[in-house]
Design a protein around this motif. Sequence first.
Motif, PDB file in Angstrom:
ATOM      1  N   TYR A 245      66.403 -49.595 -70.628  1.00 33.73           N
ATOM      2  CA  TYR A 245      66.765 -48.167 -71.028  1.00 33.73           C
ATOM      3  C   TYR A 245      68.379 -47.958 -70.787  1.00 33.73           C
ATOM      4  O   TYR A 245      68.866 -48.550 -69.965  1.00 33.73           O
ATOM      5  CB  TYR A 245      65.963 -47.310 -69.807  1.00 33.73           C
ATOM      6  CG  TYR A 245      64.573 -47.117 -69.847  1.00 33.73           C
ATOM      7  CD1 TYR A 245      64.023 -46.169 -70.388  1.00 33.73           C
ATOM      8  CD2 TYR A 245      63.843 -47.992 -69.045  1.00 33.73           C
ATOM      9  CE1 TYR A 245      62.648 -46.040 -70.579  1.00 33.73           C
ATOM     10  CE2 TYR A 245      62.519 -47.973 -69.114  1.00 33.73           C
ATOM     11  CZ  TYR A 245      61.987 -46.995 -69.985  1.00 33.73           C
ATOM     12  OH  TYR A 245      60.588 -46.746 -70.001  1.00 33.73           O
ATOM     13  N   VAL A 246      68.794 -47.339 -71.741  1.00 37.82           N
ATOM     14  CA  VAL A 246      70.359 -46.912 -71.759  1.00 37.82           C
ATOM     15  C   VAL A 246      70.469 -45.683 -71.049  1.00 37.82           C
ATOM     16  O   VAL A 246      69.727 -44.502 -71.432  1.00 37.82           O
ATOM     17  CB  VAL A 246      70.793 -46.742 -73.157  1.00 37.82           C
ATOM     18  CG1 VAL A 246      72.262 -46.475 -73.125  1.00 37.82           C
ATOM     19  CG2 VAL A 246      70.364 -48.184 -73.958  1.00 37.82           C
ATOM     20  N   ILE A 247      71.281 -45.508 -70.077  1.00 39.97           N
ATOM     21  CA  ILE A 247      71.754 -44.303 -69.219  1.00 39.97           C
ATOM     22  C   ILE A 247      72.677 -43.847 -69.920  1.00 39.97           C
ATOM     23  O   ILE A 247      73.989 -44.250 -69.922  1.00 39.97           O
ATOM     24  CB  ILE A 247      71.715 -44.734 -67.713  1.00 39.97           C
ATOM     25  CG1 ILE A 247      70.491 -45.234 -67.318  1.00 39.97           C
ATOM     26  CG2 ILE A 247      72.025 -43.261 -66.891  1.00 39.97           C
ATOM     27  CD1 ILE A 247      69.274 -44.426 -67.319  1.00 39.97           C
ATOM     28  N   MET A 266      71.162 -43.957 -62.869  1.00 40.29           N
ATOM     29  CA  MET A 266      71.174 -42.525 -62.972  1.00 40.29           C
ATOM     30  C   MET A 266      71.524 -41.832 -61.425  1.00 40.29           C
ATOM     31  O   MET A 266      72.044 -40.768 -61.571  1.00 40.29           O
ATOM     32  CB  MET A 266      69.732 -42.157 -63.419  1.00 40.29           C
ATOM     33  CG  MET A 266      69.522 -40.512 -63.730  1.00 40.29           C
ATOM     34  SD  MET A 266      70.641 -39.829 -64.960  1.00 40.29           S
ATOM     35  CE  MET A 266      69.503 -40.228 -66.461  1.00 40.29           C
ATOM     36  N   VAL A 267      70.970 -42.381 -60.536  1.00 40.66           N
ATOM     37  CA  VAL A 267      71.044 -41.815 -59.118  1.00 40.66           C
ATOM     38  C   VAL A 267      72.414 -41.765 -58.575  1.00 40.66           C
ATOM     39  O   VAL A 267      73.139 -40.859 -58.377  1.00 40.66           O
ATOM     40  CB  VAL A 267      70.017 -42.609 -58.145  1.00 40.66           C
ATOM     41  CG1 VAL A 267      70.630 -42.351 -56.754  1.00 40.66           C
ATOM     42  CG2 VAL A 267      68.759 -42.548 -58.225  1.00 40.66           C
ATOM     43  N   CYS A 268      73.411 -42.970 -58.876  1.00 37.45           N
ATOM     44  CA  CYS A 268      74.455 -43.137 -58.658  1.00 37.45           C
ATOM     45  C   CYS A 268      75.260 -41.982 -59.434  1.00 37.45           C
ATOM     46  O   CYS A 268      76.343 -41.275 -58.774  1.00 37.45           O
ATOM     47  CB  CYS A 268      75.143 -44.609 -58.859  1.00 37.45           C
ATOM     48  SG  CYS A 268      74.326 -45.722 -57.766  1.00 37.45           S
ATOM     49  N   ASP A 346      62.771 -38.426 -65.662  1.00 38.93           N
ATOM     50  CA  ASP A 346      62.723 -36.993 -65.992  1.00 38.93           C
ATOM     51  C   ASP A 346      63.155 -36.160 -65.116  1.00 38.93           C
ATOM     52  O   ASP A 346      63.748 -35.033 -65.223  1.00 38.93           O
ATOM     53  CB  ASP A 346      61.484 -36.819 -66.679  1.00 38.93           C
ATOM     54  CG  ASP A 346      61.277 -37.385 -68.228  1.00 38.93           C
ATOM     55  OD1 ASP A 346      62.141 -37.857 -68.717  1.00 38.93           O
ATOM     56  OD2 ASP A 346      60.188 -37.737 -68.512  1.00 38.93           O
ATOM     57  N   ALA A 347      62.861 -36.216 -63.809  1.00 34.33           N
ATOM     58  CA  ALA A 347      62.887 -35.608 -62.790  1.00 34.33           C
ATOM     59  C   ALA A 347      64.304 -35.624 -62.311  1.00 34.33           C
ATOM     60  O   ALA A 347      64.882 -34.373 -61.821  1.00 34.33           O
ATOM     61  CB  ALA A 347      61.949 -36.109 -61.431  1.00 34.33           C
ATOM     62  N   LEU A 348      64.809 -36.639 -62.267  1.00 36.13           N
ATOM     63  CA  LEU A 348      66.340 -36.696 -61.978  1.00 36.13           C
ATOM     64  C   LEU A 348      67.118 -36.068 -62.960  1.00 36.13           C
ATOM     65  O   LEU A 348      68.286 -35.161 -62.602  1.00 36.13           O
ATOM     66  CB  LEU A 348      66.908 -38.199 -61.908  1.00 36.13           C
ATOM     67  CG  LEU A 348      66.377 -39.025 -60.790  1.00 36.13           C
ATOM     68  CD1 LEU A 348      66.767 -40.403 -60.996  1.00 36.13           C
ATOM     69  CD2 LEU A 348      67.030 -38.608 -59.453  1.00 36.13           C
ATOM     70  N   LEU A 349      66.862 -35.954 -64.119  1.00 35.42           N
ATOM     71  CA  LEU A 349      67.578 -35.211 -65.164  1.00 35.42           C
ATOM     72  C   LEU A 349      67.715 -33.643 -65.026  1.00 35.42           C
ATOM     73  O   LEU A 349      68.421 -32.857 -65.182  1.00 35.42           O
ATOM     74  CB  LEU A 349      66.901 -35.394 -66.590  1.00 35.42           C
ATOM     75  CG  LEU A 349      67.511 -36.758 -67.250  1.00 35.42           C
ATOM     76  CD1 LEU A 349      67.033 -36.884 -68.525  1.00 35.42           C
ATOM     77  CD2 LEU A 349      68.874 -37.189 -67.257  1.00 35.42           C
ATOM     78  N   ASP A 355      74.846 -30.715 -69.454  1.00 40.60           N
ATOM     79  CA  ASP A 355      73.833 -31.688 -70.810  1.00 40.60           C
ATOM     80  C   ASP A 355      74.445 -33.049 -70.885  1.00 40.60           C
ATOM     81  O   ASP A 355      73.734 -33.647 -72.136  1.00 40.60           O
ATOM     82  CB  ASP A 355      73.969 -30.827 -71.997  1.00 40.60           C
ATOM     83  CG  ASP A 355      73.248 -29.315 -71.484  1.00 40.60           C
ATOM     84  OD1 ASP A 355      72.607 -29.359 -70.988  1.00 40.60           O
ATOM     85  OD2 ASP A 355      73.504 -28.573 -72.565  1.00 40.60           O
ATOM     86  N   GLY A 356      75.445 -33.686 -70.210  1.00 45.88           N
ATOM     87  CA  GLY A 356      75.965 -34.752 -70.863  1.00 45.88           C
ATOM     88  C   GLY A 356      75.006 -35.985 -70.138  1.00 45.88           C
ATOM     89  O   GLY A 356      75.304 -37.281 -70.452  1.00 45.88           O
ATOM     90  N   TYR A 357      73.925 -35.931 -69.491  1.00 42.65           N
ATOM     91  CA  TYR A 357      73.058 -36.981 -69.018  1.00 42.65           C
ATOM     92  C   TYR A 357      71.752 -36.983 -69.764  1.00 42.65           C
ATOM     93  O   TYR A 357      71.315 -36.009 -70.195  1.00 42.65           O
ATOM     94  CB  TYR A 357      72.724 -36.418 -67.487  1.00 42.65           C
ATOM     95  CG  TYR A 357      73.842 -36.182 -66.679  1.00 42.65           C
ATOM     96  CD1 TYR A 357      74.351 -37.482 -65.697  1.00 42.65           C
ATOM     97  CD2 TYR A 357      74.755 -35.105 -66.598  1.00 42.65           C
ATOM     98  CE1 TYR A 357      75.471 -37.314 -65.041  1.00 42.65           C
ATOM     99  CE2 TYR A 357      75.731 -35.329 -65.771  1.00 42.65           C
ATOM    100  CZ  TYR A 357      76.150 -36.253 -65.082  1.00 42.65           C
ATOM    101  OH  TYR A 357      77.279 -36.328 -63.983  1.00 42.65           O
TER     102      TYR A 357
END
Length: 365
Positions: A245-247, A266-268, A346-349, A355-357
């Motif tokens: 996956y590309v974050i 994603m968390v960091c 999805d939940a982290l988003l 909107d940059g994530y």
Amino acid sequence: MDPADYPDVAAVGNNEMVALFELMTAGDLKPIPTTTFVAQQVLERSDLQRALRSHIEVLDDGLLVVAEEFGEFADVRRRIDLLCVDRHGQLVVVELKRTVDGGHMELQALRYAAMVSTMTFDQLVDTYERHLRRIASEDASNARARLAEFLEEAGAEDTHIDRRVRIILVSAGFDTQITTTVLWLNELYGLDIRCVRLTPYRVDDRLLLDVQQVIPLPEAEELMVRLRRKESAARAADGPDWTPYVIRTPAGSSEPLRKRRAVLAMVCALHESGVRAAEIQSVVSASRFLSVEGVLEGDELEEVLLDAHPQISEPRRWFLDEPIHEEGTTWVLTKMWGTNTVPTLDALLELAPNDGYGYQAGVSD
């Protein structure tokens, strides 16, 4: 298959060496004479095999030797010269000959590859531990941890050992029968077989060794690897999911990451943007994002985490080397996500401050 379709096969099969020359001060070229391992009394097992075991990077810089003279086959006396594993979780059979024609090494290697193709991670650990004890390595008791660390990007202890075994044939030369067979198997059946030629040179009192990969030619290897990966992805569509996956963050996009690394990234990124660790824990599950009091690192963090959370049986399954600190508290994320990866991302988003994530399935070359 017509050998005429592969003009380089004849040259390799006839063992025509690329001459080495010494450039003299007067502008002249002095040829450096080749020799043979037999003439130099270089033995196959105690000399060449031992040297390759200690310097396996000359064949491939992404290999770990897990066994030497591996012969744990029922009713079979022959042994694999060197058994290795690469960082993608593929076993690699290394067959070695000091002869100039290679003998029947490709047939032996194919048999060996088939025999080890069902090996599991736990069996590989046992094999590696015995190897380390045999060579008197101080790391023998840590064989599982060392192997898991080497296979980190393939899943560590959850690595699925690929049934498709790679083969590296190493010899002073290869006859046309071997090279024709290898090219045919690689091209039509998608096997990964390499031929590496060792050429000894005598220079005064020194014995030099030229190591050259002759099949596939280095110039064409990257293309062949890409084609094999594409075919393998199609074949493995119903198997374990190794999708990278590309974050995406406001700072840019990551390289394609394994599941565990994608969730960590994603968390960091969210925490650095100001999202509180407790909020992150609420969406990824309290059992997957644990905290302890204090700003801790390294061995101290592991000791305190295990004491505070005795349910942890395998510390290596946690990102202990990449903790998150917040106001005197240390947070540690699990590496184990499996089929929960996409729902977790999805939940982290939902916590993203703008909107940059985002994320997307990526293709890792």
